[in-house]
Design a protein around this motif. Structure first.
Motif, PDB file in Angstrom:
ATOM      1  N   SER A  46       0.826  -1.206   0.000  1.00  0.00           N
ATOM      2  CA  SER A  46       0.000   0.000   0.000  1.00  0.00           C
ATOM      3  C   SER A  46       0.861   1.257   0.000  1.00  0.00           C
ATOM      4  CB  SER A  46      -0.934   0.006   1.216  1.00  0.00           C
ATOM      5  OG  SER A  46      -1.850  -1.061   1.154  1.00  0.00           O
ATOM      6  N   SER A  47       1.928   1.248   0.777  1.00  0.00           N
ATOM      7  CA  SER A  47       2.830   2.399   0.822  1.00  0.00           C
ATOM      8  C   SER A  47       3.486   2.628  -0.534  1.00  0.00           C
ATOM      9  CB  SER A  47       3.907   2.192   1.895  1.00  0.00           C
ATOM     10  OG  SER A  47       3.324   2.125   3.184  1.00  0.00           O
ATOM     11  N   ALA A  48       3.826   1.553  -1.221  1.00  0.00           N
ATOM     12  CA  ALA A  48       4.437   1.679  -2.549  1.00  0.00           C
ATOM     13  C   ALA A  48       3.458   2.299  -3.540  1.00  0.00           C
ATOM     14  CB  ALA A  48       4.906   0.313  -3.044  1.00  0.00           C
ATOM     15  N   ILE A  49       2.211   1.816  -3.549  1.00  0.00           N
ATOM     16  CA  ILE A  49       1.203   2.366  -4.457  1.00  0.00           C
ATOM     17  C   ILE A  49       0.967   3.842  -4.156  1.00  0.00           C
ATOM     18  CG2 ILE A  49      -1.247   2.279  -5.101  1.00  0.00           C
ATOM     19  CD1 ILE A  49      -1.111  -0.772  -4.623  1.00  0.00           C
ATOM     20  N   VAL A 122       5.565  -6.991  -4.787  1.00  0.00           N
ATOM     21  CA  VAL A 122       6.195  -6.183  -3.753  1.00  0.00           C
ATOM     22  C   VAL A 122       6.710  -7.105  -2.657  1.00  0.00           C
ATOM     23  CG1 VAL A 122       5.826  -4.329  -2.081  1.00  0.00           C
ATOM     24  CG2 VAL A 122       4.620  -4.282  -4.277  1.00  0.00           C
ATOM     25  N   MET A 123       8.004  -7.019  -2.380  1.00  0.00           N
ATOM     26  CA  MET A 123       8.571  -7.855  -1.314  1.00  0.00           C
ATOM     27  C   MET A 123       9.544  -7.032  -0.478  1.00  0.00           C
ATOM     28  SD  MET A 123      11.241 -10.367  -3.381  1.00  0.00           S
ATOM     29  CE  MET A 123      10.033 -11.017  -4.521  1.00  0.00           C
ATOM     30  N   ASP A 124       9.603  -7.320   0.799  1.00  0.00           N
ATOM     31  CA  ASP A 124      10.512  -6.651   1.725  1.00  0.00           C
ATOM     32  C   ASP A 124      11.943  -7.080   1.397  1.00  0.00           C
ATOM     33  OD1 ASP A 124      12.035  -5.873   4.001  1.00  0.00           O
ATOM     34  OD2 ASP A 124      10.298  -6.102   5.319  1.00  0.00           O
ATOM     35  N   PHE A 185      13.590  -0.287  -3.916  1.00  0.00           N
ATOM     36  CA  PHE A 185      12.516   0.689  -3.713  1.00  0.00           C
ATOM     37  C   PHE A 185      12.410   1.103  -2.248  1.00  0.00           C
ATOM     38  CE2 PHE A 185       8.185   2.202  -3.285  1.00  0.00           C
ATOM     39  CZ  PHE A 185       7.924   2.825  -4.500  1.00  0.00           C
ATOM     40  N   SER A 186      12.091   2.367  -2.056  1.00  0.00           N
ATOM     41  CA  SER A 186      11.789   2.860  -0.711  1.00  0.00           C
ATOM     42  C   SER A 186      10.724   3.943  -0.807  1.00  0.00           C
ATOM     43  CB  SER A 186      13.040   3.434  -0.038  1.00  0.00           C
ATOM     44  OG  SER A 186      12.672   4.158   1.135  1.00  0.00           O
ATOM     45  N   GLY A 192      13.727   4.519  -6.452  1.00  0.00           N
ATOM     46  CA  GLY A 192      13.112   3.578  -7.374  1.00  0.00           C
ATOM     47  C   GLY A 192      11.763   4.003  -7.925  1.00  0.00           C
ATOM     48  N   VAL A 193      11.244   5.129  -7.462  1.00  0.00           N
ATOM     49  CA  VAL A 193       9.892   5.530  -7.885  1.00  0.00           C
ATOM     50  C   VAL A 193       9.846   5.816  -9.392  1.00  0.00           C
ATOM     51  CG1 VAL A 193       8.090   7.283  -7.668  1.00  0.00           C
ATOM     52  CG2 VAL A 193       9.205   6.385  -5.624  1.00  0.00           C
ATOM     53  N   GLU A 194      10.786   6.607  -9.880  1.00  0.00           N
ATOM     54  CA  GLU A 194      10.762   6.960 -11.308  1.00  0.00           C
ATOM     55  C   GLU A 194      11.002   5.734 -12.188  1.00  0.00           C
ATOM     56  OE1 GLU A 194       9.706   9.568 -12.922  1.00  0.00           O
ATOM     57  OE2 GLU A 194       9.161  10.325 -10.937  1.00  0.00           O
TER      58      GLU A 194
END
Length: 208
Positions: A46-49, A122-124, A185-186, A192-194
């Motif tokens: 959810s945080s990534a989205i 999505v994985m930690d 990603f963070s 990693g967002v772009e």
């Protein structure tokens, strides 16, 4: 096929909640293009989205991992382009029957949804490739569905540790042709967002 240049370019900031579905027949009409996000509960999906769409309230983040049991659809500014948030797994305190029913309907979506262009797993980064993650990778390989892995919470590790973890993931998955993108990603640091947005855009703008 190449992207249709007559259409407006995708803006992830435009993402808006569209609808929720508990089963395939409740999903929006199966045309256009969509990319689904999957992940074990507490992996930071959810945080990534929310980070990718710059909307902190788009996908619900919960103190109780696995609370979201519906398939949630988000519209984008380009017609019939959607992001999809799939139910999380692992820590949900639900009955066995409910979990089996939940998995069955998720399976129907993954197997039968023709407009699905790719899966974001999505994985930690600290606990990668759980049994659930491995199952999803193998499913994508079997179904020839493009896969992107977001190794989240990279800010929790020193950069050298994070790089080592990424190399370990890559090595374990080197035989899987479905893996098109492996992104450190963070949501906290925006790392990693772009890169993720560019990959999503390429999938969503390609005709099926």
């Amino acid at each position: 096929m190449s992207p249709d240049l007559t259409q407006k370019s995708i803006s992830f900031n435009s993402a808006r909640f569209l609808t929720s579905a508990s089963r395939l027949e409740e999903c929006p009409p199966d045309h256009g293009a969509e990319v689904a996000f999957a992940g074990r509960s507490n992996a930071g999906k959810s945080s990534a989205i929310n980070c990718i769409t710059t909307n902190g309230k788009l996908a619900r983040t919960s103190k109780t991992p696995g609370r979201t049991r519906l398939i949630n659809f988000f519209s984008l500014n380009r017609e019939n382009c959607r992001l999809v948030d799939l139910p999380g797994y692992g820590y949900a305190k639900v009955s066995r029957d409910m979990k089996d029913d939940w998995q069955k309907h998720l399976g129907h979506y993954l197997n039968d949804r023709r407009c699905l262009r790719g899966l974001v797993l999505v994985m930690d980064i600290r606990h990668p490739l759980t049994d659930f993650d491995q199952m999803m990778v193998e499913w994508c390989e079997h179904n020839k569905l493009p896969l992107m892995i977001l190794a989240t919470k990279a800010d929790k590790l020193k950069f050298g540790q994070a790089k080592t973890a990424m190399m370990g993931i890559a090595k374990k998955l080197e035989a899987f042709q479905c893996l098109e993108h492996l992104v450190m990603f963070s949501a906290t640091s925006k790392r990693g967002v772009e890169e993720c947005r560019e990959a999503l855009t390429a999938w969503l703008e390609t005709d099926g």
